[in-house]
Design a protein around this motif. Structure first.
Motif, short mmCIF file in Angstrom:
data_model
loop_
_atom_site.label_atom_id
_atom_site.label_comp_id
_atom_site.label_asym_id
_atom_site.label_seq_id
_atom_site.Cartn_x
_atom_site.Cartn_y
_atom_site.Cartn_z
N LYS A 1 28.71 34.42 47.60
CA LYS A 1 29.00 33.07 47.08
C LYS A 1 28.50 32.00 48.06
O LYS A 1 27.87 31.02 47.66
N ASN B 1 32.03 28.76 39.21
CA ASN B 1 32.31 27.66 40.14
C ASN B 1 31.08 26.90 40.62
O ASN B 1 31.20 26.00 41.44
N THR C 1 38.18 37.95 43.51
CA THR C 1 37.18 37.24 44.33
C THR C 1 36.87 35.93 43.59
O THR C 1 37.21 35.79 42.41
N GLU C 2 36.21 35.02 44.26
CA GLU C 2 35.85 33.76 43.57
C GLU C 2 34.66 34.00 42.65
O GLU C 2 33.67 34.63 43.07
N ASP C 3 34.71 33.52 41.45
CA ASP C 3 33.62 33.71 40.49
C ASP C 3 32.47 32.75 40.82
O ASP C 3 32.63 31.53 40.75
#
Ligand code: FMN
Length: 407
Positions: free
Chosen positions: A267, A318, A312-314
């Motif tokens: 990311k 985002n 987890t952060e997408d």
């Protein structure tokens, strides 16, 4: 499939160095890539390898003489016919001649009379290569618009070690792709494509991790297809198979690859490079969940062990796409493939989603082949690419995306 080299006339000027025999393997390689290969041998090259070898490998007559009554003004016709001229291997002698406009044999005359892109592949002993005269001549050729490859380093035929070896064929092939693609104008010419590749690694403790079976082959196949279409790529790669990575870097080097480990690293790298790109191509199998990391190795105990996983952060969800860059997502699914892919297209506001099956006989994960379905935003149609080598499908999908973004 239509190979990039299919129908292209590539002339290899073989000159009188010890590596002349390697030009035979190069000619055979290019012929297998469906190029029409022509050979011009200098008189001295013919002492190292015979014309018959090249004639047998290419199926074309080999030009050895300037004044050959059997062909119509050959230096002009071969110069005009060629889409690309390679001088491989290029001796210090032919480099000096080309740099100074000397045209006293068929190779040097063709180089002077052709407007086709030219790639010089120097091969000679290190002293000859590093000699300031040769270096000066090579710089002159670069200034005149020639592409000059750096030789490999290693043990030389004369027993010494250093720079001057004939490069591996894959590296020459990579250069050919880049040179030819730079000459064509496509909807993707000079577009900067940010591609994510492979799987991520989510550490459990200092010795254990969770990952997935993604090999990166799809991403590298797409990267090559984008390069062949004239685009510039930057790959952010997680855990990939050594073979897939080697196959790509042997052609294009390592400069355009950033290696990362976890979904969080992926990311960060995407966020840092997004502004620079024209298209984000999210091909990686990024972990959706990660374990809570333990600083100490988790000790074995009786009974079972449960790991708690958090989201987890997408990355796609985002991303701040204020300047309307093209975003392509992948949907790797075991079932309801179309339905899930279309949901992803909408939910993540993608321009394209490419669905692939990751179960059963035709699973895309880890293997050499895949079948793909391309869905475009606002377009009802779905474009199906049947089960074929990933390299072939990648070229077709990239061509299709190029057509669709042009409209
Ligand atoms: C056994 C042998 C090996 C040679 N290897 C090379 C070489 O690898 N690179 C090079 O630039 N010249 C090499 N030379 C020197 C060239 O053959 C020489 O410069 C010749 O004039 C080149 O002719 P051409 O450029 O017209 O083919 C070699 C010569 C001999 C006798």
């Amino acid at each position: 499939m239509k190979s990039l080299l299919e129908g292209k006339h590539i002339t290899i000027c073989v000159t009188g160095g010890i590596a002349a025999y390697k030009a035979a393997a190069l000619a055979s390689f290019l012929k297998k890539k469906k190029a029409e290969v022509h050979i011009i041998l200098t008189k001295n090259a013919a002492r190292f390898v015979s014309a018959i070898t090249f004639k047998s490998l290419t199926g074309n007559p080999v030009i050895t003489k300037m004044f050959d009554s059997s062909s119509f003004i050959p230096h002009i016709s071969i110069a005009q016919l060629s889409d690309l001229i390679l001088v491989a291997p290029a001796t210090a002698n032919v480099i000096a001649k080309a740099a100074n406009g000397i045209a006293d044999d068929m190779v040097s005359t063709t180089l002077l009379s052709s407007t086709a892109p030219k790639i010089i592949v120097p091969a000679m002993n290190t002293a000859m290569y590093e000699n300031p005269i040769t270096q000066h001549n090579l710089k002159k050729l670069i200034n005149f618009g020639f592409d000059v490859m750096e030789p490999d380093s290693g043990e030389m035929a004369c027993g010494t070690s250093g720079k001057g070896r004939f490069p591996e064929i894959n590296r020459i092939y990579g250069k050919i792709i880049q040179t030819l693609s730079a000459k064509q104008v496509t909807p993707l010419s000079n577009k900067k494509i940010l591609i994510t590749a492979g799987g991520t690694i989510e550490d459990i403790d200092p010795v254990r991790y969770i990952s997935n079976r993604s090999s990166g082959q799809t991403a590298f196949a797409f990267a090559e297809a984008f390069i062949a279409t004239g685009a510039k790529v930057h790959i952010i790669a997680g855990h990939v198979s050594e073979r897939a990575l080697d196959n790509f870097t042997s052609k294009f080097g390592t400069n355009d690859i950033t290696m990362i480990r976890s979904a969080a690293d992926m990311k960060k790298a995407v966020d840092e490079n997004f502004e620079e790109c024209d298209m984000l191509f999210m091909c990686a199998a990024v972990a959706d969940y990660k374990p809570n990391y333990s600083n100490h190795k988790i000790k074995k105990a009786d009974g079972s062990l449960s790991l708690e996983l958090s989201r987890t952060e997408d990355i796609l969800q985002n991303i701040k796409n204020d300047s309307n860059k093209i975003i392509v997502g992948f949907a790797a699914e075991t079932d309801n493939i179309e339905e899930y892919a279309l949901k992803k297209l909408e939910k993540k506001n993608l321009d394209f989603v490419i669905a692939n099956k990751v179960c059963g006989n035709e699973s895309a994960i880890g293997g050499e082949c895949s079948s793909l379905i391309l869905f475009a935003k606002d377009k009802k149609e779905q474009i199906i690419f049947p089960y074929l080598p990933k390299t072939e499908n990648a070229f077709k999908v990239v061509e299709k995306i190029g057509e669709l973004i042009k409209d």
